[in-house]
Design a protein around this motif. Structure first.
Motif, short mmCIF file in Angstrom:
data_model
loop_
_atom_site.label_atom_id
_atom_site.label_comp_id
_atom_site.label_asym_id
_atom_site.label_seq_id
_atom_site.Cartn_x
_atom_site.Cartn_y
_atom_site.Cartn_z
N THR A 59 0.84 -1.20 0.00
CA THR A 59 0.00 0.00 0.00
C THR A 59 0.87 1.25 0.00
O THR A 59 0.59 2.20 -0.74
CB THR A 59 -0.93 0.00 1.23
N ALA A 60 1.92 1.25 0.81
CA ALA A 60 2.83 2.40 0.85
C ALA A 60 3.49 2.61 -0.51
O ALA A 60 3.58 3.75 -1.00
CB ALA A 60 3.88 2.20 1.94
N THR A 61 3.93 1.52 -1.13
CA THR A 61 4.55 1.62 -2.45
C THR A 61 3.55 2.13 -3.48
O THR A 61 3.87 3.00 -4.31
CB THR A 61 5.10 0.25 -2.89
N SER A 62 2.33 1.61 -3.40
CA SER A 62 1.27 2.06 -4.31
C SER A 62 0.99 3.55 -4.12
O SER A 62 0.84 4.31 -5.10
CB SER A 62 0.01 1.25 -4.07
N GLU A 63 0.93 3.99 -2.88
CA GLU A 63 0.70 5.41 -2.59
C GLU A 63 1.86 6.27 -3.10
O GLU A 63 1.64 7.37 -3.61
CB GLU A 63 0.50 5.64 -1.09
N ASP A 64 3.08 5.75 -2.98
CA ASP A 64 4.24 6.47 -3.52
C ASP A 64 4.11 6.65 -5.02
O ASP A 64 4.37 7.73 -5.57
CB ASP A 64 5.54 5.74 -3.19
N TYR A 65 3.69 5.58 -5.71
CA TYR A 65 3.52 5.67 -7.16
C TYR A 65 2.39 6.63 -7.53
O TYR A 65 2.48 7.36 -8.52
CB TYR A 65 3.28 4.30 -7.78
N LYS A 66 1.33 6.62 -6.76
CA LYS A 66 0.23 7.57 -7.02
C LYS A 66 0.71 9.00 -6.83
O LYS A 66 0.37 9.89 -7.61
CB LYS A 66 -0.95 7.29 -6.09
N LEU A 67 1.51 9.22 -5.78
CA LEU A 67 2.06 10.55 -5.54
C LEU A 67 2.96 10.97 -6.69
O LEU A 67 2.86 12.11 -7.19
CB LEU A 67 2.84 10.57 -4.22
N LEU A 68 3.82 10.06 -7.15
CA LEU A 68 4.69 10.37 -8.29
C LEU A 68 3.86 10.66 -9.55
O LEU A 68 4.19 11.57 -10.32
CB LEU A 68 5.64 9.21 -8.56
N GLU A 69 2.79 9.90 -9.74
CA GLU A 69 1.93 10.13 -10.90
C GLU A 69 1.30 11.52 -10.83
O GLU A 69 1.29 12.26 -11.82
CB GLU A 69 0.84 9.06 -10.95
N ASN A 70 0.81 11.88 -9.64
CA ASN A 70 0.21 13.22 -9.48
C ASN A 70 1.25 14.31 -9.70
O ASN A 70 0.97 15.35 -10.33
CB ASN A 70 -0.43 13.36 -8.10
N SER A 76 3.68 18.23 -15.76
CA SER A 76 3.30 18.31 -17.17
C SER A 76 2.43 19.52 -17.42
O SER A 76 2.62 20.26 -18.40
CB SER A 76 2.57 17.02 -17.56
N LEU A 77 1.46 19.77 -16.54
CA LEU A 77 0.60 20.95 -16.68
C LEU A 77 1.42 22.23 -16.58
O LEU A 77 1.20 23.19 -17.33
CB LEU A 77 -0.50 20.94 -15.62
N LYS A 78 2.36 22.25 -15.66
CA LYS A 78 3.20 23.44 -15.49
C LYS A 78 4.02 23.68 -16.75
O LYS A 78 4.17 24.82 -17.20
CB LYS A 78 4.11 23.25 -14.27
#
Length: 144
Positions: A59-70, A76-78
């Motif tokens: 779960t922590a790894t998944s959350e890290d990847y979600k954070l990196l994706e965000n 990208s928007l910037k």
């Protein structure tokens, strides 16, 4: 007494003091193996805790990847905003260059007029100096 110890098969000095081997054997005899149900319950408990731990890690790894994706999306928007700004700056610079090119003939005329004014000014100074010399000569001739 020696006969009694001989019948037991243990020497007299050995029967009085237990050796290290005897103590180990005694401790081994005292140890009890847990019942089969206890081992199964402990294994279930261990696997349950291990599953909870691994779930937390994943779960922590998944959350890290979600954070990196965000973060990547925001970056990208910037960059898209910066690209738009750069395009606007480029467009404005082209417009300014075109306006400058349109003003260039007028700027050249201004430079030419400035050079002519400078030449006229020099001529005026020379004329003034010459007129002062003439005036001085005239006054000198008048006094005579």
């Amino acid at each position: 007494m020696a006969a009694a110890t001989a019948t037991e098969g243990v020497p007299a000095s050995r029967s009085e003091e237990p050796s290290r081997d005897d103590a180990v054997v005694e401790t081994a005899e005292e140890a009890k193996e847990p019942a089969e149900a206890d081992i199964n319950e402990l294994c279930r408990h261990m696997f349950s805790k291990m599953a909870t731990y691994l779930t937390g890690e994943l779960t922590a790894t998944s959350e890290d990847y979600k954070l990196l994706e965000n973060m990547n999306k925001l970056t990208s928007l910037k960059y898209l905003e910066m690209k738009d700004i750069a395009i606007n700056i480029s467009r404005n610079l082209k417009d300014l260059n075109q306006k400058y090119a349109g003003l260039q003939p007028y700027l050249e005329q201004i430079n030419l007029i400035e050079e002519q004014v400078a030449a006229l000014e020099q001529a005026a100074y020379k004329l003034d100096a010459y007129s002062k010399k003439l005036e001085a000569k005239y006054k000198k001739l008048e006094k005579r």
